[in-house]
Design a protein around this motif. Sequence first.
Motif, PDB file in Angstrom:
ATOM      1  N   THR A 119       0.803  -1.219   0.000  1.00  0.00           N
ATOM      2  CA  THR A 119       0.000   0.000   0.000  1.00  0.00           C
ATOM      3  C   THR A 119       0.839   1.274   0.000  1.00  0.00           C
ATOM      4  N   LYS A 120       0.148   2.358  -0.333  1.00  0.00           N
ATOM      5  CA  LYS A 120       0.712   3.689  -0.201  1.00  0.00           C
ATOM      6  C   LYS A 120      -0.451   4.621   0.093  1.00  0.00           C
ATOM      7  N   GLU A 121      -0.213   5.640   0.883  1.00  0.00           N
ATOM      8  CA  GLU A 121      -1.278   6.572   1.227  1.00  0.00           C
ATOM      9  C   GLU A 121      -0.688   7.943   1.500  1.00  0.00           C
ATOM     10  N   GLY A 122      -1.436   8.966   1.151  1.00  0.00           N
ATOM     11  CA  GLY A 122      -0.972  10.327   1.405  1.00  0.00           C
ATOM     12  C   GLY A 122      -1.667  11.327   0.501  1.00  0.00           C
ATOM     13  N   TRP A 123      -1.055  12.499   0.350  1.00  0.00           N
ATOM     14  CA  TRP A 123      -1.609  13.548  -0.489  1.00  0.00           C
ATOM     15  C   TRP A 123      -1.030  13.421  -1.902  1.00  0.00           C
ATOM     16  N   VAL A 124      -1.888  13.444  -2.885  1.00  0.00           N
ATOM     17  CA  VAL A 124      -1.455  13.311  -4.277  1.00  0.00           C
ATOM     18  C   VAL A 124      -1.892  14.530  -5.078  1.00  0.00           C
ATOM     19  N   TYR A 125      -1.225  14.708  -6.218  1.00  0.00           N
ATOM     20  CA  TYR A 125      -1.513  15.856  -7.089  1.00  0.00           C
ATOM     21  C   TYR A 125      -1.142  15.484  -8.516  1.00  0.00           C
ATOM     22  N   GLY A 160      -6.235  27.045   0.739  1.00  0.00           N
ATOM     23  CA  GLY A 160      -6.331  26.095  -0.348  1.00  0.00           C
ATOM     24  C   GLY A 160      -7.213  24.917   0.066  1.00  0.00           C
ATOM     25  N   ARG A 161      -7.716  24.205  -0.896  1.00  0.00           N
ATOM     26  CA  ARG A 161      -8.634  23.093  -0.645  1.00  0.00           C
ATOM     27  C   ARG A 161      -7.909  21.766  -0.788  1.00  0.00           C
ATOM     28  N   LEU A 162      -8.093  20.883   0.203  1.00  0.00           N
ATOM     29  CA  LEU A 162      -7.594  19.521   0.120  1.00  0.00           C
ATOM     30  C   LEU A 162      -8.797  18.592   0.131  1.00  0.00           C
ATOM     31  N   LEU A 163      -9.000  17.864  -0.950  1.00  0.00           N
ATOM     32  CA  LEU A 163     -10.100  16.909  -1.040  1.00  0.00           C
ATOM     33  C   LEU A 163      -9.751  15.694  -0.189  1.00  0.00           C
ATOM     34  N   ASP A 164     -10.513  15.495   0.866  1.00  0.00           N
ATOM     35  CA  ASP A 164     -10.204  14.459   1.855  1.00  0.00           C
ATOM     36  C   ASP A 164     -11.074  13.224   1.625  1.00  0.00           C
ATOM     37  N   TYR A 165     -10.817  12.194   2.408  1.00  0.00           N
ATOM     38  CA  TYR A 165     -11.630  10.990   2.375  1.00  0.00           C
ATOM     39  C   TYR A 165     -13.081  11.308   2.766  1.00  0.00           C
ATOM     40  N   PRO A 166     -14.027  10.457   2.372  1.00  0.00           N
ATOM     41  CA  PRO A 166     -15.402  10.598   2.865  1.00  0.00           C
ATOM     42  C   PRO A 166     -15.423  10.665   4.395  1.00  0.00           C
ATOM     43  N   ALA A 167     -16.400  11.380   4.925  1.00  0.00           N
ATOM     44  CA  ALA A 167     -16.424  11.680   6.358  1.00  0.00           C
ATOM     45  C   ALA A 167     -16.345  10.434   7.228  1.00  0.00           C
ATOM     46  N   ASP A 168     -17.007   9.335   6.821  1.00  0.00           N
ATOM     47  CA  ASP A 168     -17.021   8.174   7.707  1.00  0.00           C
ATOM     48  C   ASP A 168     -15.766   7.310   7.594  1.00  0.00           C
ATOM     49  N   TRP A 169     -14.813   7.745   6.754  1.00  0.00           N
ATOM     50  CA  TRP A 169     -13.517   7.071   6.728  1.00  0.00           C
ATOM     51  C   TRP A 169     -12.564   7.673   7.761  1.00  0.00           C
ATOM     52  N   GLY A 170     -12.933   8.808   8.335  1.00  0.00           N
ATOM     53  CA  GLY A 170     -12.051   9.501   9.252  1.00  0.00           C
ATOM     54  C   GLY A 170     -11.106  10.433   8.515  1.00  0.00           C
ATOM     55  N   SER A 171     -10.539  11.391   9.249  1.00  0.00           N
ATOM     56  CA  SER A 171      -9.623  12.364   8.645  1.00  0.00           C
ATOM     57  C   SER A 171      -8.401  12.549   9.523  1.00  0.00           C
ATOM     58  N   ARG A 172      -7.247  12.210   8.984  1.00  0.00           N
ATOM     59  CA  ARG A 172      -5.988  12.509   9.659  1.00  0.00           C
ATOM     60  C   ARG A 172      -5.346  13.763   9.083  1.00  0.00           C
ATOM     61  N   SER A 173      -5.754  14.123   7.868  1.00  0.00           N
ATOM     62  CA  SER A 173      -5.173  15.295   7.211  1.00  0.00           C
ATOM     63  C   SER A 173      -5.436  16.575   7.985  1.00  0.00           C
ATOM     64  N   LYS A 206      -6.793  20.366 -16.752  1.00  0.00           N
ATOM     65  CA  LYS A 206      -5.499  20.828 -16.219  1.00  0.00           C
ATOM     66  C   LYS A 206      -5.700  21.765 -15.034  1.00  0.00           C
ATOM     67  N   LYS A 207      -6.640  21.398 -14.174  1.00  0.00           N
ATOM     68  CA  LYS A 207      -6.982  22.212 -13.020  1.00  0.00           C
ATOM     69  C   LYS A 207      -6.216  21.717 -11.795  1.00  0.00           C
ATOM     70  N   PRO A 208      -5.698  22.621 -10.967  1.00  0.00           N
ATOM     71  CA  PRO A 208      -4.987  22.192  -9.755  1.00  0.00           C
ATOM     72  C   PRO A 208      -5.899  21.404  -8.816  1.00  0.00           C
ATOM     73  N   LEU A 209      -5.353  20.361  -8.214  1.00  0.00           N
ATOM     74  CA  LEU A 209      -6.107  19.555  -7.270  1.00  0.00           C
ATOM     75  C   LEU A 209      -5.129  18.880  -6.323  1.00  0.00           C
ATOM     76  N   LEU A 210      -5.443  18.966  -5.044  1.00  0.00           N
ATOM     77  CA  LEU A 210      -4.699  18.266  -4.008  1.00  0.00           C
ATOM     78  C   LEU A 210      -5.691  17.371  -3.278  1.00  0.00           C
ATOM     79  N   MET A 211      -5.367  16.090  -3.133  1.00  0.00           N
ATOM     80  CA  MET A 211      -6.327  15.181  -2.528  1.00  0.00           C
ATOM     81  C   MET A 211      -5.639  14.084  -1.731  1.00  0.00           C
ATOM     82  N   MET A 212      -6.338  13.615  -0.716  1.00  0.00           N
ATOM     83  CA  MET A 212      -5.904  12.446   0.041  1.00  0.00           C
ATOM     84  C   MET A 212      -6.280  11.213  -0.781  1.00  0.00           C
TER      85      MET A 212
END
Length: 314
Positions: A119-125, A160-173, A206-212
């Motif tokens: 596995t790998k997990e984190g913020w991607v762009y 800036g906006r960080l698209l996070d996991y769905p609410a019931d997955w929890g948020s560490r970000s 080609k729009k900027p996006l930062l997401m978990m």
Amino acid sequence: MSKSRFFKFTSGSLVAMLVAIGSGAAQAAEMGAKDEPIKLVMAEWTGQHVTTHIAGALLQRIGYKIEYVTAGGYPQFTGLADGTLDVTLEIWMNNVGDIFPKVLKEGKVEDIGQLGLQTKEGWVYPKYMTDVCPGLPDWTALTKPGCVQALTSPDTFPNGRLLDYPADWGSRSAQIIKDNNLPLTTVPGGSEGAMVAELESAVAAKKPLLMMFWAPHYVFAEADMGWVTMPPCKSQDNDHCINPPEVHKVVWSGFKGKWPAAYEFLKAFRQDAASQQQMILAIDRKGQDIDTVVNAWIDQHQAVWQPWVQEATR
């Protein structure tokens, strides 16, 4: 292997087959309550569906009845604890919330080991973002005014906006952002599908996006994505940090006594990231039916899954 060509096992023929192929095995595990369905948890992402359907299909062909039950990330542990659910096969251990440790300590569920998923997990762009966020993948690039402005949305301004996991997955970000005083605000995604749709739309424009996000996932086979070198995690509790997680299999505490052979099979069961990612791609992008994809994998990988069946002889 098609069902017509697959050796259909009764409990008796399972034992005979196991004794034949399980060299040195003295006795096969009992089938147990083979007429009662084993209830397998179906969570919110395709990779978990693949894992669960492979295990379910093999259990059915061994001779068990299977029922797939949709359950949320946290509610599943309540169901496993009270026996209304029996198995969940892809628990990302950095995202289990407070319920799982509690019911595990109380002995209401049993952790039967790692799935083996790399596995790998984190913020991607998307990598084209280096134009507006020079310095990526280093996390400090996300603090620069031009990068923050590019990521700003009406609901996060001036951050800036960080698209996070769905609410019931929890948020560490959110905690990591707070600890490092980053000019970012998390916004929960609606589902895996909604997050992927937003990523695909952003890449097309080609729009900027930062997401978990996480891997394995087919998006990395289609889009040129980068992983942020994460900011420090200052939490005293490592469960609130973002690291490549272990993925475990969990069963109801009474599972072994009720379905002994299935228990041994599931303990031995594994899933590798490369295979899963290709199956996700076939399902989510090529529109193939999950049962077709899973049965094709089973047909082509008997040497992989046969040892899992052999474990039921111990």
